[in-house]
Design a protein around this motif. Structure first.
Motif, PDB file in Angstrom:
ATOM      1  N   ASN A 108       0.903  -1.414   0.344  1.00  0.00           N
ATOM      2  CA  ASN A 108       0.439   0.136   0.319  1.00  0.00           C
ATOM      3  C   ASN A 108       0.956   1.242   0.083  1.00  0.00           C
ATOM      4  O   ASN A 108       0.279   2.303  -0.437  1.00  0.00           O
ATOM      5  CB  ASN A 108      -0.807   0.182   1.078  1.00  0.00           C
ATOM      6  CG  ASN A 108      -1.711  -1.085   1.126  1.00  0.00           C
ATOM      7  OD1 ASN A 108      -2.651  -0.703   0.059  1.00  0.00           O
ATOM      8  ND2 ASN A 108      -2.161  -1.870   2.018  1.00  0.00           N
TER       9      ASN A 108
ATOM     10  N   GLN B   8      -3.371   7.300  -0.103  1.00  0.00           N
ATOM     11  CA  GLN B   8      -3.969   6.673  -1.470  1.00  0.00           C
ATOM     12  C   GLN B   8      -5.883   7.677  -1.226  1.00  0.00           C
ATOM     13  O   GLN B   8      -6.755   6.778  -1.035  1.00  0.00           O
ATOM     14  CB  GLN B   8      -4.217   5.293  -0.637  1.00  0.00           C
ATOM     15  CG  GLN B   8      -2.872   4.304  -1.101  1.00  0.00           C
ATOM     16  CD  GLN B   8      -3.983   2.570   0.054  1.00  0.00           C
ATOM     17  OE1 GLN B   8      -3.500   2.973   1.028  1.00  0.00           O
ATOM     18  NE2 GLN B   8      -3.055   1.958  -1.289  1.00  0.00           N
TER      19      GLN B   8
ATOM     20  N   ARG C 122      -7.236  -0.899  -3.249  1.00  0.00           N
ATOM     21  CA  ARG C 122      -6.225  -0.840  -3.846  1.00  0.00           C
ATOM     22  C   ARG C 122      -5.592  -0.916  -4.834  1.00  0.00           C
ATOM     23  O   ARG C 122      -4.728   0.001  -5.904  1.00  0.00           O
ATOM     24  CB  ARG C 122      -4.426  -1.203  -2.810  1.00  0.00           C
ATOM     25  CG  ARG C 122      -3.187  -0.682  -4.327  1.00  0.00           C
ATOM     26  CD  ARG C 122      -1.783  -1.517  -3.156  1.00  0.00           C
ATOM     27  NE  ARG C 122      -1.943  -3.187  -3.333  1.00  0.00           N
ATOM     28  CZ  ARG C 122      -2.327  -4.620  -2.358  1.00  0.00           C
ATOM     29  NH1 ARG C 122      -2.611  -4.429  -0.759  1.00  0.00           N
ATOM     30  NH2 ARG C 122      -2.577  -5.649  -2.462  1.00  0.00           N
TER      31      ARG C 122
ATOM     32  N   TRP D 126      -3.941  -2.061  -8.517  1.00  0.00           N
ATOM     33  CA  TRP D 126      -2.399  -1.919  -8.385  1.00  0.00           C
ATOM     34  C   TRP D 126      -2.180  -3.236  -7.183  1.00  0.00           C
ATOM     35  O   TRP D 126      -2.638  -3.626  -5.998  1.00  0.00           O
ATOM     36  CB  TRP D 126      -2.030  -1.124  -7.601  1.00  0.00           C
ATOM     37  CG  TRP D 126      -2.080   0.153  -8.782  1.00  0.00           C
ATOM     38  CD1 TRP D 126      -3.513   1.244  -8.406  1.00  0.00           C
ATOM     39  CD2 TRP D 126      -1.420   0.854  -9.379  1.00  0.00           C
ATOM     40  NE1 TRP D 126      -3.361   2.056  -9.082  1.00  0.00           N
ATOM     41  CE2 TRP D 126      -1.825   2.116 -10.068  1.00  0.00           C
ATOM     42  CE3 TRP D 126      -0.827   0.334 -10.292  1.00  0.00           C
ATOM     43  CZ2 TRP D 126      -1.843   3.418 -10.666  1.00  0.00           C
ATOM     44  CZ3 TRP D 126       0.178   1.006 -11.428  1.00  0.00           C
ATOM     45  CH2 TRP D 126      -0.565   2.558 -11.902  1.00  0.00           C
TER      46      TRP D 126
ATOM     47  N   TYR E  52       1.344  -0.489  -4.747  1.00  0.00           N
ATOM     48  CA  TYR E  52       0.579   0.114  -5.844  1.00  0.00           C
ATOM     49  C   TYR E  52       1.291   1.623  -6.253  1.00  0.00           C
ATOM     50  O   TYR E  52       2.140   2.579  -5.443  1.00  0.00           O
ATOM     51  CB  TYR E  52       0.570   1.436  -4.517  1.00  0.00           C
ATOM     52  CG  TYR E  52      -0.810   2.699  -3.904  1.00  0.00           C
ATOM     53  CD1 TYR E  52      -2.153   2.616  -5.136  1.00  0.00           C
ATOM     54  CD2 TYR E  52      -0.274   4.055  -3.999  1.00  0.00           C
ATOM     55  CE1 TYR E  52      -2.291   3.595  -5.024  1.00  0.00           C
ATOM     56  CE2 TYR E  52      -1.134   5.186  -4.008  1.00  0.00           C
ATOM     57  CZ  TYR E  52      -3.033   5.094  -4.640  1.00  0.00           C
ATOM     58  OH  TYR E  52      -3.326   5.995  -4.638  1.00  0.00           O
TER      59      TYR E  52
END
Length: 436
Positions: A150, A245, A379, A382, A385
């Motif tokens: 992540n 994110q 996520r 990906w 990420y």
């Protein structure tokens, strides 16, 4: 079902089953150690019986957790070979250290299970505590590897190559602390309320009441304390996600359009085709405050995310809402327990409260499953990420759907066996440890 979806489904099913076994195996040794300590301190044989009974449960979940975790390790290499080709040298350290923690846990558990009347009694108790601490370390290290996916760090990505690798920086990445804290507390909440619920059920049935009442108090104390702390860790995690994110945060809140201030959405039914949410309750400025500590802060919506990089909004949003709702329910139960322990002790033995605890048995684990769906599906697309897409990491080997069906059947069978063994252990308590 195509092979890509089958590979993702197989990994999801494997992780979904393993996380339950792992959480129980990681947390229950602490319950066992507390009961053992109470016996050493007070001499009350009831606590000795509780420690011995729980040690058998720890053994059951340790074995199933070890088997399901080993399967996951093989699946990483077999289903996602390109991911492991590049990620292996970067996140190999936490996996290696996790293996060390696992071996320490296995040795300590062996000493504990076979050390009754053979070891110094305080050293014997210490081996139980080491079992819990090493299991906890194992969980934190695995979360470190996942958090790197992540928040990838510890390398330079140049022309498709991973260069200048720093394993320490990768292991202690920006998402590690928030994600590990949230996961560990979730494990204590889920296991604490599940174990407490089982013993509450036995108290309601008038089965060996003192044994089960003492067991209930130990388990629910852990679960309630973790439930009270969990919103704080959730706030830390949410702020971390908002920085790292933004697409995941937008999917969690079904925020299709950038807003300033952004409302906090409670409930709601996302319509990705029309880019709108129906029926939800909006708290003005709530999301801005939770994400950035400012009621007027702008929050990026999914209109800032290219269509081919947008997570599946309904899945992420519903999972997030379920996780929060279950967490609030367990928080309320925890607060009632603490208030009852302080001022209204009769509440704790009331059938209404005990039945609420029985109903809550699966709640924590459902919240954990929902939380992992948010983490993993949020996520997408990906696997690392903004570095590597999940579709680019999957194996080219055909026929994955057949292994998916096979592994799903194996996990269902394994879970049924665990439930049977655990139920049998509960039924044997009055026989093994004097009835009242």
């Amino acid at each position: 079902m195509d092979d890509f979806l089958a590979a993702r489904s197989q990994m999801g099913v494997s992780l979904g089953f393993h996380i339950i076994f792992a959480c129980i195996g990681m947390v229950m040794p602490f319950f066992m150690a507390v009961a053992h300590y109470q016996w050493l301190r007070s001499g009350n044989s009831r606590y000795l019986h509780i420690a011995k009974a729980w040690s058998k449960g720890v053994a059951i979940f340790f074995v199933t957790g070890a088997v399901s975790g080993t399967v996951l390790s093989f699946e990483l290499g077999l289903l996602w070979p390109r991911f492991m080709e590049y990620a292996g040298p970067i996140i190999g350290m936490p996996f290696s250290l996790e293996g060390t923690a696992f071996f320490i846990e296995a040795i300590a558990l062996g000493f504990y299970l076979y050390g009754w009347q053979r070891l110094n009694r305080w050293f014997h108790w210490f081996t139980g505590l080491v079992t819990g601490l090493s299991g906890l370390a194992s969980g934190i290290l695995v979360v470190s590897a996942n958090s790197w996916m992540n928040s990838p760090s510890g390398f330079d990505y140049i022309n498709g190559q991973f260069l200048n690798i720093d394993p320490m920086k990768a292991m202690f990445n920006a998402a590690w602390a928030a994600q590990a804290l949230h996961m560990i507390l979730a494990a204590f909440v889920a296991t604490g309320f599940a174990v407490a619920g089982v013993h509450a059920w036995m108290v309601l049935r008038n089965r060996n009441r003192d044994f089960h009442w003492k067991s209930f108090r130990i388990a629910i104390t852990f679960g309630a304390l973790a439930a009270v702390l969990q919103p704080l860790s959730g706030d830390i995690a949410a702020k971390s996600i908002a920085r790292r994110q933004p697409a995941k945060l937008a999917a969690m809140e079904a925020l299709y359009h950038t807003e300033q201030p952004a409302p906090l959405l409670i409930g709601g039914w996302p319509d990705s085709r029309k880019r709108e949410v129906r029926y939800g309750l909006r708290v003005p400025g709530g999301l801005s405050f939770l994400a950035f500590g400012n009621f007027r802060a702008p929050v990026a919506g999914l209109d800032q995310v290219p269509d081919h990089e947008e997570p599946p909004v309904p899945v992420v949003h519903f999972s997030f809402q379920l996780m929060v709702a279950l967490g609030i329910w367990l928080l309320v139960l925890g607060l009632v327990y603490f208030y009852g322990s302080w001022r209204r002790r009769r509440w704790l033995r009331s059938p209404r409260f005990l039945k609420a605890c029985v109903v809550a048995i699966p709640a924590g684990f459902l919240a954990i499953e929902a939380g992992w769906i948010v983490t993993e599906v949020g996520r997408q697309p990906w696997i690392i990420y903004r570095i590597m897409r999940t579709a680019d990491a999957v194996t080219p080997m055909p026929g994955i759907r057949y292994t998916f069906y096979l592994f799903t059947a194996v996990y269902i069978l394994l879970s049924a066996m665990v439930v049977f063994l655990f139920y049998r252990q509960i039924k044997m308590v009055p026989v093994l440890y004097d009835t009242e």
